[in-house]
Structures are given as structure tokens and as C-alpha cells.
Design a protein around this motif. Structure first.
Motif, PDB file in Angstrom:
ATOM      1  N   LYS A 116       1.017  -1.184  -0.072  1.00 58.17           N
ATOM      2  CA  LYS A 116       0.098  -0.086  -0.121  1.00 58.17           C
ATOM      3  C   LYS A 116       0.798   1.261   0.053  1.00 58.17           C
ATOM      4  CE  LYS A 116      -1.979  -1.030   4.133  1.00 58.17           C
ATOM      5  NZ  LYS A 116      -1.258  -2.194   4.252  1.00 58.17           N
ATOM      6  N   THR A 117       1.907   1.205   0.888  1.00 59.21           N
ATOM      7  CA  THR A 117       2.909   2.466   1.074  1.00 59.21           C
ATOM      8  C   THR A 117       3.509   2.568  -0.274  1.00 59.21           C
ATOM      9  OG1 THR A 117       2.794   2.258   3.525  1.00 59.21           O
ATOM     10  CG2 THR A 117       4.741   3.481   2.250  1.00 59.21           C
ATOM     11  N   THR A 118       3.941   1.373  -0.801  1.00 56.82           N
ATOM     12  CA  THR A 118       4.816   1.638  -1.885  1.00 56.82           C
ATOM     13  C   THR A 118       4.099   2.290  -3.284  1.00 56.82           C
ATOM     14  OG1 THR A 118       5.775  -0.453  -1.349  1.00 56.82           O
ATOM     15  CG2 THR A 118       6.311   0.289  -3.599  1.00 56.82           C
TER      16      THR A 118
ATOM     17  N   PRO B  61       2.571  11.157   4.761  1.00 62.13           N
ATOM     18  CA  PRO B  61       3.334   9.615   4.984  1.00 62.13           C
ATOM     19  C   PRO B  61       2.824   8.954   6.299  1.00 62.13           C
ATOM     20  CG  PRO B  61       4.795  11.360   5.550  1.00 62.13           C
ATOM     21  CD  PRO B  61       3.689  12.098   5.021  1.00 62.13           C
ATOM     22  N   ASP B  62       2.890   7.816   6.402  1.00 66.15           N
ATOM     23  CA  ASP B  62       2.475   7.013   7.846  1.00 66.15           C
ATOM     24  C   ASP B  62       3.496   7.132   8.744  1.00 66.15           C
ATOM     25  OD1 ASP B  62       4.288   5.571   6.307  1.00 66.15           O
ATOM     26  OD2 ASP B  62       3.308   3.661   6.929  1.00 66.15           O
ATOM     27  N   GLU B  63       4.905   7.571   8.385  1.00 66.39           N
ATOM     28  CA  GLU B  63       6.067   7.619   9.478  1.00 66.39           C
ATOM     29  C   GLU B  63       6.046   8.957   9.830  1.00 66.39           C
ATOM     30  OE1 GLU B  63       9.265   6.556   6.230  1.00 66.39           O
ATOM     31  OE2 GLU B  63       7.380   7.521   5.637  1.00 66.39           O
TER      32      GLU B  63
ATOM     33  N   LEU C 277      -3.266   9.648   1.631  1.00 71.52           N
ATOM     34  CA  LEU C 277      -3.091   9.684   2.989  1.00 71.52           C
ATOM     35  C   LEU C 277      -2.559   8.237   3.310  1.00 71.52           C
ATOM     36  CD1 LEU C 277      -6.494  10.987   4.357  1.00 71.52           C
ATOM     37  CD2 LEU C 277      -4.188  12.021   4.785  1.00 71.52           C
ATOM     38  N   ASP C 278      -1.515   7.768   4.015  1.00 63.45           N
ATOM     39  CA  ASP C 278      -1.312   6.819   4.492  1.00 63.45           C
ATOM     40  C   ASP C 278      -1.490   6.525   5.956  1.00 63.45           C
ATOM     41  OD1 ASP C 278       0.103   4.387   4.448  1.00 63.45           O
ATOM     42  OD2 ASP C 278       1.967   4.957   3.621  1.00 63.45           O
ATOM     43  N   GLU C 279      -2.438   5.528   5.968  1.00 61.84           N
ATOM     44  CA  GLU C 279      -2.849   4.866   7.551  1.00 61.84           C
ATOM     45  C   GLU C 279      -2.963   6.081   8.333  1.00 61.84           C
ATOM     46  OE1 GLU C 279      -1.726   1.185   8.627  1.00 61.84           O
ATOM     47  OE2 GLU C 279      -0.570   0.477   6.629  1.00 61.84           O
ATOM     48  N   PRO C 280      -4.074   6.874   8.153  1.00 65.34           N
ATOM     49  CA  PRO C 280      -3.839   8.156   8.913  1.00 65.34           C
ATOM     50  C   PRO C 280      -4.757   7.962  10.429  1.00 65.34           C
ATOM     51  CG  PRO C 280      -5.958   7.985   7.322  1.00 65.34           C
ATOM     52  CD  PRO C 280      -4.997   7.046   6.922  1.00 65.34           C
TER      53      PRO C 280
HETATM   54 MG   LIG Z   1       2.342   0.989   4.899  1.00 66.71          MG
END
Ligand SMILES: [Mg+2]
Ligand SMILES: Nc1ncnc2c1ncn2[C@@H]1O[C@H](COP(=O)(O)OP(=O)(O)OP(=O)(O)O)[C@@H](O)[C@H]1O
Lengths: 236, 297
Positions: free
Chosen positions: A42-44, A84-86, A160-163
Motif C-alpha cells: 500500500k505504502t509503496t 506519510p505514515d511515518e 493519506l497513508d494509514e491516517p
Molecule cells: Mg504502509
């Protein structure tokens, strides 16, 4: 009309092949979700759209303009915002400075541009933290700041990555409201999520991803009926 | 060891002004490393080039307008500008090709730059040392005499340090530079043209170094080989202070500069050894340097 079109992309990290021909479309004003377990890509996928990971094959267009090969800052300047999720808060800049760094003029003149005050209206809990260094925020506050910082660039498509990853249930409800609000304002949203329950609350359609491939696509209502898909590819 | 107040003060002034030069050169080195992850071994060689250019320009001005100490000011300003442009071009043409490469390749490139600019200097200015003589009367301090130019250097050092702090903390461009130390990808994803930031940081680092070389010409003759001595001490400063921390670089410069000035008195051959002993002690005590942090994405 399709705002974002991802067509058969293959992404590699060095020599490891991560995405195996992902295709997806996001229409203007839609909220679409990439669903899947840990490590499925997903992130990729989001990073490849943003130019932070490189597609060896395939095509990505945004409003019919090619994105492949462009650096992230060009992609951002076309109206795409990435959360980003990070989190990647700039720790020694204050909350306000973090927001100001994200400032970028809107592409069209008919929308009111985001300001620090408008971000504080959307995320009231950030307001009292105005002068605090970003490094000293809680997880939820960082998530809101990351999102607000991207909004300051006046994007029309938000990735949005895993908000809500790792947030307490009360905060999850708050963020849900805020994302609904952004959608109402006309933003197009593509987001990555593991949890189908949260995804259902805000999205119109979903792509279920596993092993770097799209395994199912459809509306949230249709996905609701697919118990086999849900069991095989998602966390319920 | 000098025991009278006068000579101790002189050592202090000379140590402080040496500290200023170390700071001006190291701050660029540290900034470039912090933002772009490039260790620019050629930094001090570009410093040296800046010094020679200032020397030549000052001679030219003196021949044209007559001897006047203040002519050094336009010479320094112009050379700082020229070196900013040179830094910008170097980054755009060469350095930017190194970001994705491994450290040994980066070292090879910057080492090649040392040889190229070193030979260029030899070709143009030859091997003898150069310096600028300014007609300045020493002033009496207790029983000794101090060159008042030391105060100019110390003031210039503090001025640039303050300016750099203001730039990094008060301007949008400076805040972007600090943000880029943590995550260039995130800065880029916010729509900021990262190549411009990189070229600007590199050019700024080179320009500050060239400025310090010019400011030092009246009290220190420059010659080939000096760049090697300087780069080694600057690495010591940057490691002691903590990579990427401007405040750390400033404090470490003062420590190294003053320790160096006094050890020259006690044990002339061992001044560098003492500095490296301090470095080892700091690394054991704080592996990230005095003001460095592990925090980096
Ligand atoms: Mg991810
Ligand atoms: N920089 C990298 N280098 C090599 N492999 C990577 C890198 N980043 C991610 N991967 C691998 O790529 C695969 C997909 O990762 P990705 O981060 O896209 O998953 P994800 O769906 O976002 O997972 P999560 O829900 O845990 O965030 C994983 O197997 C991961 O180990």
C-alpha cells in the motif's frame, strides 16, 4: 472524470520486486481506499504515485499529465499532497513553522487557500501547541500536524497513508470527522488502510491489495458482501 | 608557558580568532553534510582558493587606487560572491551526481577536486606563501602588544555566526534547510525544489569559507598544504560539535581554537595530538558529539 490513473505499475526497491502490475483509478471528489494487510504494497503504491519510489514499468497520469519520472516536488506542484505514515514531522521546527514550510500557492484562484488559522480550525487541538517544537507532540497531534502541513500546499488530491494507525479510538473518531470534512470541501482522497471498519466509514470505493497485486475492486457496499475476499485478504 | 597576563591575553585573542576561522570553515562543512550527506574534503581547498583570489584582487585594487587598508573590504566581498557562484556551479555540475553514490566514490570525487584546485593554485600563484600587509599599529595590552586586527576577526566571526543563526531560524529558506536535514523526501513531497536548496547550501558553505580566508589574510600567510591542515582540524571540530549542529560547531571551534593556541606554547609539536585526544574523549562520552543528536529519519 478520472483524476488519477495508475496503469499496470511495477515497482522495485533495488532488485526486490514489490508491485506486480497495480492499476487503479480515482475520480474527482472521490474517496478511495487501498485495503490490505501489513507489507502488501500500500505504502509503496502511494510512494510510487508521489515519485518517492520508482516504477520500472507502467504509467501514472494525473489530470492526463504523466507523473512517471518526475521528482516529488514537481508532482506536489501539480496538486498532489502526500501524508506519510511515518509522519516525518520536522522535530526542531515549531508546529507553526512545520505548517509554514508546507505553504504553497493554490493552482486555481477560485478556492480559498489554506492558512495556519484554517488548519487550527480543522484541528483545534493543534492551536494551543503553536510554538511547541514538532518533536514534542503525541502521536495523534503529529498525525494532525502532518496532515495540516500537507493541506497548507493546497492540494486537490490527498494521498493519506494509514491516517489513524496507532491512534486511540476517540482520536480516530475525530480524524474520521476531519477527513469527511475535507471530502465535503471537494478534495479527492486516496488512502491506505488495514482496517475495513474505518475504511467503510469514509470511502466510496476500495482496492484490495495483496502481494503487490489488486485482488478485488468495488464499492464499499459490494465489498461488504464479499466475505471470502475479506477473510482471505483483510483483517476483520 | 606564558605566565604574565599580557601574553596569556594574546594567546587568548589568537586562539579566539583561530576559533572563528575554524567555525567559518566548519559550519559550511557541517551544513553540507547535514543537508546533503556529502563529506566535502575539498572544502578547505576552496577556502584556500578564496584566499588567493582575495590576495590578487587586493593587489589589483592597491595598484589601481593606492595603498589603503580598507580596500580589503571590497576584495573580500567580491571574492565571497565569486566563490558563491563557483560553489553553485560545482554543485549543479559535479556534486549532485554523487548523492546516490557510495561514500568511497564521494571521497574520490572530492579528493580529485583537491588535486585539481591545488594544481590550479600552483599554476597561477606558484608555491610561495602569500599574505596581505595592512598598515595597522599594534596596541598595548598590559605589557604586550596586540594586533587590533584580531578584534576585527573575532567580530567578523561572531557576526557571521549570528547571521547564520538568523538565516537558519528566521527565514523561510533557512527553515527549509533545517527541515531538509531531517527528511529531504518529505521536503520534496511538500513541493519544495530540493535541487535549489542543495545548490544554495553548497554555495553558501563555500562562500563563508572564502570569506574567512579573506578576513585572515592580513594575519596569516596562505600557502599550499594549509588546506590539508585546516580540513583535518575542521573535521575534528565538526565531530566534536556534532554533525549538522551549528551551535555545536561554534562551541567546538572555540574549544579547539583556544586549546590549539595554548598547546602551541606548551608543546608545539603536539598541538594537533591534544585536539585529537579531546576528540576521542568526546566521542567516548557522547558518540554523537557535544550537540549532535541521533534523531534523523
Ligand atoms: Mg504502509
Ligand atoms: N525501502 C525498502 N526496501 C526494500 N523493501 C522494502 C522497502 N520498503 C518496503 N519494502 C518491502 O516492500 C513490501 C511492501 O511494503 P509497503 O510498505 O508498501 O507495505 P504496506 O502495505 O504499506 O504495509 P504496512 O501496512 O505495514 O504499512 C514489504 O514486503 C516491505 O518489506
Amino acid at each position: 472524470m478520472d483524476e488519477l490513473v495508475v496503469d499496470n505499475i511495477h515497482t522495485f526497491y533495488g532488485t526486490s520486486h514489490i508491485l506486480f502490475g497495480i492499476s487503479l483509478k480515482v475520480n474527482r471528489g472521490e474517496c478511495v481506499c487501498l485495503l490490505g494487510r501489513n507489507g502488501v504494497g500500500k505504502t509503496t503504491t502511494l510512494k510510487t504515485i508521489m515519485g518517492l519510489a520508482h516504477a520500472g514499468q507502467g504509467a501514472i497520469t494525473y489530470n492526463e499529465k504523466n507523473l512517471i519520472g518526475l521528482p516529488p516536488y514537481e508532482i506536489a506542484r501539480m496538486g498532489i499532497g502526500y501524508v506519510p505514515d511515518e509522519r516525518l514531522i520536522f522535530p526542531d521546527l515549531t508546529v507553526r513553522e512545520n505548517l509554514e514550510i508546507g505553504e504553497k500557492a493554490p493552482l486555481t484562484r477560485d478556492v480559498a487557500p489554506w492558512t495556519v488559522d484554517r488548519v487550527y480550525q480543522l484541528f483545534p487541538s493543534l492551536k494551543p501547541l503553536d510554538g511547541r517544537p514538532g518533536g514534542y507532540l503525541s502521536g495523534g497531534e503529529q498525525q494532525m500536524l502532518t496532515c495540516g502541513r500537507t493541506l497548507m500546499g493546497n492540494p486537490s488530491l490527498l494521498l493519506l497513508d494509514e491516517p489513524v494507525e496507532g491512534l486511540a479510538p476517540v482520536v480516530v473518531q475525530e480524524v474520521t470527522q476531519q477527513i469527511r470534512h475535507l471530502k465535503k470541501m471537494g478534495l479527492t482522497i486516496l488512502f491506505a488502510e488495514q482496517n475495513i471498519k474505518f475504511a467503510t466509514e469514509i470511502s466510496d470505493r476500495a482496492y484490495v491489495i495483496e502481494g503487490g497485486r489488486v485482488r478485488y475492486e468495488g464499492t464499499m457496499e459490494a465489498l461488504e458482501q464479499q466475505s471470502e475476499i475479506k477473510e482471505k485478504y483483510l483483517m476483520i | 608557558m606564558p605566565t604574565d597576563i599580557g601574553s596569556i591575553l594574546i594567546q587568548l585573542f589568537s586562539g579566539l580568532s583561530r576559533a572563528m576561522m575554524l567555525f567559518l570553515v566548519s559550519s559550511g562543512l557541517s551544513l553540507i553534510f547535514g543537508v546533503m550527506n556529502i563529506l566535502n574534503f575539498a572544502h578547505a581547498t576552496l577556502w584556500l582558493l578564496g584566499g588567493y583570489l582575495t590576495y590578487t584582487l587586493f593587489q589589483l585594487f592597491s595598484n589601481t587606487f593606492g595603498d589603503h587598508a580598507l580596500l580589503i573590504v571590497p576584495a573580500i566581498v567580491i571574492v565571497t560572491g565569486i566563490m558563491f557562484v563557483l560553489g553553485w556551479v560545482l554543485e549543479r555540475v559535479l556534486i549532485r551526481r554523487m548523492y546516490a553514490r557510495e561514500v568511497p566514490e564521494q571521497l574520490l570525487l572530492t579528493f580529485a577536486l583537491i588535486l585539481i584546485f591545488g594544481d590550479l593554485i600552483k599554476l597561477i600563484w606558484g608555491v610561495q606563501n602569500r599574505r596581505i600587509f595592512l598598515p595597522i599599529e599594534p596596541i598595548a595590552v598590559f605589557d604586550s602588544y596586540v594586533n587590533p586586527y584580531f578584534f576585527v576577526i573575532i567580530a567578523a566571526g561572531f557576526g557571521v555566526a549570528g547571521g547564520l543563526w538568523w538565516f537558519l531560524h528566521r527565514t523561510r529558506y533557512g527553515k527549509i534547510v533545517r527541515a531538509a536535514v531531517y527528511s529531504r523526501d518529505m521536503v520534496s513531497a511538500l513541493g519544495i525544489r530540493i535541487p535549489t536548496i542543495y545548490a544554495g547550501v553548497f554555495a553558501l558553505g563555500i562562500a563563508i569559507a572564502a570569506f574567512s580566508a579573506g578576513v585572515f589574510l592580513p594575519i596569516m600567510p596562505i600557502g599550499l598544504g594549509l588546506d590539508m591542515d585546516l580540513i583535518i582540524q575542521c573535521f575534528a571540530v565538526v565531530v566534536i560539535g556534532g554533525f549538522g549542529s551549528i551551535l555545536g560547531t561554534f562551541v567546538a571551534s572555540i574549544i579547539v581554537g583556544i586549546v590549539y593556541a595554548f598547546s602551541i606554547f606548551i608543546w608545539p609539536g603536539g598541538a594537533l595530538a591534544i585536539i585529537f585526544l579531546i576528540l576521542v574523549a568526546v566521542l567516548i562520552w557522547r558518540p554523537w558529539g557535544l550537540f549532535g543528536t541521533e534523531m534523523r529519519y
